[in-house]
Design an enzyme around this catalytic site. Structure first.
Site, PDB file in Angstrom:
ATOM      1  N   ALA A 249       0.841  -1.202   0.000  1.00 37.54           N
ATOM      2  CA  ALA A 249       0.000   0.000   0.000  1.00 37.54           C
ATOM      3  C   ALA A 249       0.877   1.254   0.000  1.00 37.54           C
ATOM      4  CB  ALA A 249      -0.895  -0.023   1.220  1.00 37.54           C
TER       5      ALA A 249
ATOM      6  N   GLY B  25      -0.793  -5.534   0.625  1.00 38.56           N
ATOM      7  CA  GLY B  25      -1.983  -5.401  -0.220  1.00 38.56           C
ATOM      8  C   GLY B  25      -1.795  -6.083  -1.573  1.00 38.56           C
TER       9      GLY B  25
ATOM     10  N   GLU C  87      -2.614  -9.557  -1.072  1.00 41.04           N
ATOM     11  CA  GLU C  87      -4.063  -9.679  -0.824  1.00 41.04           C
ATOM     12  C   GLU C  87      -4.854  -9.609  -2.125  1.00 41.04           C
ATOM     13  OE1 GLU C  87      -3.969  -6.668   2.353  1.00 41.04           O
ATOM     14  OE2 GLU C  87      -5.054  -8.150   3.538  1.00 41.04           O
TER      15      GLU C  87
ATOM     16  N   GLU D 152       2.800  -6.507   7.048  1.00 40.96           N
ATOM     17  CA  GLU D 152       2.178  -5.362   7.747  1.00 40.96           C
ATOM     18  C   GLU D 152       2.591  -5.261   9.207  1.00 40.96           C
ATOM     19  OE1 GLU D 152       0.695  -7.364   5.660  1.00 40.96           O
ATOM     20  OE2 GLU D 152      -0.608  -6.237   4.302  1.00 40.96           O
TER      21      GLU D 152
END
Ligand SMILES: NC(=O)c1ccc[n+]([C@@H]2O[C@H](COP(=O)([O-])OP(=O)(O)OC[C@H]3O[C@@H](n4cnc5c(N)ncnc54)[C@H](O)[C@@H]3O)[C@@H](O)[C@H]2O)c1
Length: 707
Positions: A66, A112, A115, A137
């Protein structure tokens, strides 16, 4: 220009190419998420599109994660929560779509990015060491908030998923295939075409995702009582490691448990709520701040071009020299010169074993290991140094010896060869005092063990030329080091701030503190090891030596060193290396725990041991370290608070969630910090007098980090 290119092919496959026009990596900013949503809207509406492929145009990353700048800007938990919910809504549509989507991963797929891949129907990875998948993260004080805590355990099983989420463990392509994280591997070239064929195969049913066969142990652990056990163990190990100082791993566990207990929708909801809280919190800001600082520190300092280093010479093939050689083989052939044949043999063993470990982890092939190892040349002869572009000395810590090897090198190498000393504390200017070319002498202070420790302190003396700094710095950055450039002086930066910290620990022992209590107090504050254990690890002889060198320099500020370390050394206590220090260690090669060595108390003032306030002990040490850091900034040893924070965290283990000594002082507030220093100075003496810069800041209300 957008970040996603869409190519609709006549066979019904839409290829979505992620290609961030603003940088080398693809990242998921709110704008990219918005664009992704618009692309998905269009694809769902278009009856001509039957399947999708997600691919990256970047050579070494799929999607790296991200947008951290966006996360840093978030002050309100609601903003973070909303970002996560929007991500869920989008990825749910990808996962739930009747049009199969294939992720083609040929580089980093982190956070992300992974993901997004997890929401796809099929994951194809290149069989290439560049492929690294992970949910890091937690290392930034966050949690996977795009459905990762729900989707990952369901795909690879809870026992494999928990370490990935709780420690940020990353996996490479082959391991990912084995654990079921990707469905197939392909050769790195042509991954897009293979992915298109896979998408068509999913469409016509010729490819079916087969669920991974789970061993019975895993099935047992995946039963409700098995899961309960796993969660309990995970929680225990998180608390043991973090002492409850980091909220993110516990939040991750909370999300995974909720997802299992109440279903995926509840898991996603928990992800969003807890992510909002974490992203607005101080720990995440400190950790992302450090991450951003290390990224900035990879860029060139100024416009001075580095000179090419076609051959590296390392003087001294001992502990540090071997490590320096090991991290340099990918960059240049390395000559290691030592006078001792035994040391050279040890160096070869250590380098080979390090390379073999990298083969085991999948980072390099056997062929690459042999190629790299063949670039290591071991010698007792000085002649071999002749063609070096950079010489790094790691001989014993002795000023005369260091001057002698410098003179030897200068007689052999051309004037444009940089000479670096890996000294821990000897001023570079005194090593270079009689140098023919002091302009190419500097310090490259590595930390031990070199292959593991990320920091390098580059020490610039008054006469060091900018081209020498640029050359050494560029080389170290390529070694993978985070480089802080500091000015020469006793102890440079890191040893200088460590020295009063360790001295304070000795003073506390002299006042009656118990060593285990003191170690434990500092671990509760967030240091990875306590100061007494650290003294044993560094060596009481080394500690005594540094205290002797630095003590007198700062004695006028009340920072004179205790004479306990030399006394202990004379009495035969050296620390871990001879098994006898503040603690007693089991003999080499034998298992067992270290035990406090009560004998040393007799040499520490002989006062009776008494319970002492743990928080107060930790603050005395940490505040002293921070105050010395402020002095370094004020004197120009450091050029920014950022460098000081990076140096203290990555070199000395200053608690990362506090962001470093400067961020720690900012969090206290200069006014409050000055009050605390003044109170401590009244109680314990002048050494706690706050640095003038801090006093000024308390008056003006300024911070080290504005904004
Ligand atoms: N060990 C650490 O944690 C650490 C950390 C940072 C910096 N340093 C610094 O690194 C340097 C080396 O430390 P180390 O722990 O590797 O020591 P070490 O004792 O393991 O290695 C020193 C090596 O230098 C060799 N040597 C001595 N004289 C030589 C000469 N004239 N030419 C070539 N080789 C010679 C010795 O044979 C020995 O193998 C010291 O200056 C030390 O302060 C050490």
């Amino acid at each position: 220009m957008g970040a996603i290119r869409v190519t609709k092919r006549p066979d019904g496959v839409a290829v979505l190419t992620f290609d961030n026009p603003k940088g080398k990596v693809n990242i998921l900013s709110p704008e990219v998420v918005e664009e992704f949503r618009a692309v998905i809207d269009d694809i769902e509406r278009d009856p001509g599109v039957k399947a999708c492929v997600l691919v990256s145009a970047k050579p070494d990353n799929f999607i790296a994660g991200a947008d951290l700048k966006f996360f840093l800007s978030i002050r309100d938990p609601v903003v973070g929560e909303r970002f996560s919910r929007e991500g869920h809504a989008l990825l749910d549509r990808v996962a739930g779509s009747s049009k199969p989507t294939v992720a083609a991963i040929a580089g980093l797929a982190l956070g992300g990015g992974l993901e997004v891949a997890l929401a796809c129907h099929y994951r194809l990875a290149a069989d290439d060491p560049k492929v690294v998948l992970g949910l890091p993260e937690v290392q930034l004080g966050l949690l996977p908030a795009g459905g990762g805590t729900v989707r990952l355990p369901r795909l690879v099983g809870l026992p494999a998923a928990l370490p990935m989420m709780l420690t940020g463990r990353r996996v490479r392509a082959r391991k990912a295939l084995k654990m079921g994280l990707v469905d197939a591997l392909t050769s790195p070239g042509g991954i897009e075409e293979t992915a298109i064929r896979a998408a068509l195969g999913l469409l016509d049913g010729s490819i079916r995702r087969s669920a991974r066969k789970r061993p019975w142990t895993e099935r047992l652990l995946e039963s409700p009582p098995g899961r309960l056990l796993l969660f309990r163990q995970a929680r225990k190990s998180v608390l043991a490691k973090t002492r409850g100082l980091y909220p993110s791993p516990l939040s991750i566990l909370d999300c995974v448990q909720t997802g299992y207990a109440k279903g995926p929708a509840a898991g996603y909801d928990r992800e969003s709520v807890l992510f909002g809280q974490l992203v607005a919190g101080p720990e995440c800001k400190a950790l992302i701040g450090l991450f951003e600082a290390t990224t900035e520190l990879k860029k060139p300092l100024d416009a001075t071009p580095p000179r090419p280093v076609e051959r590296l010479a390392v003087l001294g093939g001992g502990f540090m020299g071997s490590g320096i050689a090991a991290v340099s083989l990918e960059l240049a052939p390395v000559v290691v010169r030592d006078l001792s044949q035994k040391a050279l043999e040890g160096c070869a063993r250590s380098v080979y074993s390090g390379l073999s470990k990298r083969v085991q982890s999948g980072a390099i092939s056997r062929f690459e290991r042999d190629r790299l190892f063949s670039r290591l040349h071991l010698t007792q002869e000085a002649e071999a140094l002749r063609r070096a572009g950079l010489v790094i000395e790691a001989v014993f810590e002795d000023l005369d010896l260091k001057r002698k090897v410098l003179a030897e090198v200068e007689a052999l190498v051309p004037a444009e060869c940089v000479f670096a000393s890996n000294t821990s504390a000897l001023p570079i200017a005194s090593i270079a005092e009689k140098a023919l070319h002091p302009e190419r002498v500097l310090g490259m202070h590595y930390f031990s063990p070199v292959p593991k420790m990320p920091l390098l302190e580059l020490v610039v003396a008054e006469k060091t030329a900018p081209w020498a700094v640029a050359t050494a710095r560029a080389f170290a950055v390529k070694q993978g080091k985070t480089v802080i450039v500091v000015e020469d002086g006793p102890g440079f930066y890191t040893t200088r701030i460590l020295s009063p910290f360790l001295n304070e620990a000795v003073l506390l022992l002299e006042e009656g503190a118990r060593m285990e209590a003191l170690d434990s107090a500092l671990k509760d504050f967030g240091y990875p090891v306590g100061p007494v254990t650290l003294l044993d690890e560094v060596g009481i002889d080394v500690g005594a030596h540094v205290a002797k060198e630095l003590g007198p320099v700062y004695a006028h500020r009340g920072l004179g060193a205790s004479d306990a370390l030399p006394r202990l050394f004379e009495a035969g206590y050296q620390g871990r290396k001879n098994g006898r220090g503040f603690y007693l260690y089991p003999p080499r090669g034998k298992r067992g725990k270290k035990r406090p060595n009560a004998e040393v108390y007799g040499l520490l003032g002989g006062v009776p041991r008494r319970p002492m306030d743990r928080k107060a002990m930790a603050e005395r040490l940490a505040l002293l370290m921070a105050n010395e850091a402020v002095h370094c900034l004020q004197e120009g040893v450091l050029s920014s608070p950022r460098d000081g924070d990076v140096g203290a965290v990555f070199g000395l283990g200053f608690p990362p969630f506090r962001g470093g000594p400067f961020r720690y002082l900012d969090a206290l507030g200069a006014r409050q910090a000055v009050n605390q220093y003044e109170a401590l100075a009244k109680l314990h003496g002048q050494r706690f007098t706050p640095a003038p810069l801090l006093v000024e800041m308390a008056k003006s209300g300024k911070k080290f980090y504005e904004g």
